[in-house]
Design a protein around this motif. Structure first.
Motif, mmCIF file in Angstrom:
data_model
loop_
_atom_site.group_PDB
_atom_site.id
_atom_site.type_symbol
_atom_site.label_atom_id
_atom_site.label_comp_id
_atom_site.label_asym_id
_atom_site.label_seq_id
_atom_site.Cartn_x
_atom_site.Cartn_y
_atom_site.Cartn_z
ATOM 1 N N SER A 105 0.831 -1.204 0.000
ATOM 2 C CA SER A 105 0.000 0.000 0.000
ATOM 3 C C SER A 105 0.863 1.250 0.000
ATOM 4 C CB SER A 105 -0.897 -0.023 1.249
ATOM 5 O OG SER A 105 -1.387 1.253 1.563
ATOM 6 N N GLY A 106 0.476 2.229 -0.819
ATOM 7 C CA GLY A 106 1.189 3.496 -0.809
ATOM 8 C C GLY A 106 1.059 4.217 0.519
ATOM 9 N N LEU A 107 -0.057 4.036 1.198
ATOM 10 C CA LEU A 107 -0.294 4.706 2.480
ATOM 11 C C LEU A 107 0.357 3.978 3.653
ATOM 12 C CD1 LEU A 107 -1.607 6.755 4.352
ATOM 13 C CD2 LEU A 107 -3.757 5.478 4.151
ATOM 14 N N PHE A 108 0.189 2.672 3.732
ATOM 15 C CA PHE A 108 0.644 1.920 4.901
ATOM 16 C C PHE A 108 1.916 1.108 4.675
ATOM 17 C CE2 PHE A 108 -4.053 2.220 5.338
ATOM 18 C CZ PHE A 108 -4.083 3.033 6.468
ATOM 19 N N GLY A 109 2.431 1.093 3.459
ATOM 20 C CA GLY A 109 3.588 0.261 3.156
ATOM 21 C C GLY A 109 3.168 -1.161 2.872
ATOM 22 N N VAL A 110 2.679 -1.832 3.890
ATOM 23 C CA VAL A 110 2.113 -3.174 3.744
ATOM 24 C C VAL A 110 1.179 -3.417 4.921
ATOM 25 C CG1 VAL A 110 4.013 -4.299 4.979
ATOM 26 C CG2 VAL A 110 2.664 -5.630 3.373
ATOM 27 N N THR A 111 0.095 -4.146 4.669
ATOM 28 C CA THR A 111 -0.818 -4.538 5.745
ATOM 29 C C THR A 111 -1.107 -6.020 5.619
ATOM 30 O OG1 THR A 111 -2.872 -4.150 4.496
ATOM 31 C CG2 THR A 111 -1.962 -2.281 5.724
ATOM 32 N N GLY A 112 -1.620 -6.579 6.703
ATOM 33 C CA GLY A 112 -2.076 -7.952 6.671
ATOM 34 C C GLY A 112 -3.458 -8.028 6.043
ATOM 35 N N PHE A 113 -3.851 -9.218 5.630
ATOM 36 C CA PHE A 113 -5.144 -9.451 4.992
ATOM 37 C C PHE A 113 -6.296 -9.030 5.899
ATOM 38 C CE2 PHE A 113 -8.408 -12.355 3.105
ATOM 39 C CZ PHE A 113 -8.241 -12.037 1.769
ATOM 40 N N ALA A 114 -6.115 -9.207 7.200
ATOM 41 C CA ALA A 114 -7.186 -8.912 8.153
ATOM 42 C C ALA A 114 -6.950 -7.631 8.949
ATOM 43 C CB ALA A 114 -7.366 -10.088 9.113
ATOM 44 N N ASP A 115 -5.898 -6.889 8.641
ATOM 45 C CA ASP A 115 -5.669 -5.611 9.316
ATOM 46 C C ASP A 115 -6.813 -4.649 9.003
ATOM 47 O OD1 ASP A 115 -3.305 -6.497 10.347
ATOM 48 O OD2 ASP A 115 -2.014 -5.247 9.091
ATOM 49 N N LYS A 116 -7.247 -3.888 9.980
ATOM 50 C CA LYS A 116 -8.380 -2.976 9.796
ATOM 51 C C LYS A 116 -7.880 -1.602 9.334
ATOM 52 C CE LYS A 116 -11.533 -5.198 13.068
ATOM 53 N NZ LYS A 116 -10.715 -6.375 13.356
#
Length: 254
Positions: A113-124
């Protein structure tokens, strides 16, 4: 095995009456909180400006999501797979995964993600608009920014596991991974012996493959096992890694 996905431009806002809000400390790699806060603050400033559309490289129809960038902390949040609703995620069909399969996805799928870098599948997360090739004041190009931030935590998490890379180019560059461990997924349509890449179909194929892998009785652990799963749906060809170029899994649709 880890499966790497891009985000989608298409997003669905969660119920505005829900209680969930963005909590950076709850996302995967909580040590990236400071970096994520920097991006959020810069993005909010840009999104409130008169030149937001040009800086963020979006069309007029996306300006409602750009406006949401100014209130990320207070906006309703939902699991990443529920927010992203583009072609790839429709093909993945996460809503039909069993509880066990969703748990596997939460463990094995990472969304860049451009905003978060990377997130998990279930991250809110909340709805937002920010691609990886955007340049933000004080931070520069986000792809370059996140490449520096993600190197250590991604290396640590992946270890010696196989990586199935379903990302597009700008997201691949943020963490290329070790070539000998990465299996990059491509899709071609073939007609009269000629092959071509159609972006829509490529996204759909990568989502469909992700769904197939998550629905297997046990996770694939090798390139051959991933290819065996893919062969249920496509003509499959594997090209071995060469130098810094990772292994290639070509899915051919006719």
């Amino acid at each position: 095995m880890k499966i790497l996905l891009p985000p989608s431009e298409g997003k669905t806002a969660p119920d505005s009456f829900g209680d969930n809000r963005l909590d950076l400390g709850s996302l995967i790699f909580p040590d990236l909180c400071e970096a994520r806060t920097e991006v959020m603050d810069s993005l909010a400033e840009v999104s409130a400006g008169e030149d937001a559309q040009s800086v963020l490289k979006v069309g007029a129809k996306a300006m409602a999501e750009v406006g949401a960038n100014t209130q990320l902390s207070s906006s309703p949040a939902a699991e990443s797979w529920q927010i992203y609703t583009g072609v790839l995620y429709e093909a993945l069909g996460a809503s039909s995964l069993s509880e066990a399969e969703l748990a596997r996805a939460a463990e094995d799928v990472l969304i860049f993600s451009g905003l978060f870098g990377v997130t998990g599948f279930a991250d809110k997360i909340p709805v937002y608009r920010c691609s990886m090739d955007v340049k933000l004041p004080g931070l520069g190009n986000l792809g370059i920014y996140w490449k520096k931030q993600l190197a250590e935590p991604m290396d640590r998490m992946v270890g010696d596991q196989l990586v199935v890379d379903c990302r597009s180019g700008s997201y691949q560059k943020t963490w290329p991974g070790p070539a000998e461990q990465v299996l990059q997924v491509n899709n071609f349509t073939e007609k009269d012996g000629q092959r071509k890449v159609v972006t829509h179909f490529a996204k759909h194929a990568r989502g469909e493959l992700t769904g197939l892998l998550l629905r297997q009785p046990r996770p694939a652990e090798t390139i051959d096992e991933v290819a065996e799963v893919a062969a249920q749906r496509w003509t499959v060809e594997i090209r071995p890694a060469e130098g810094r170029k990772p292994h290639q899994l070509d899915l051919v649709s006719k």
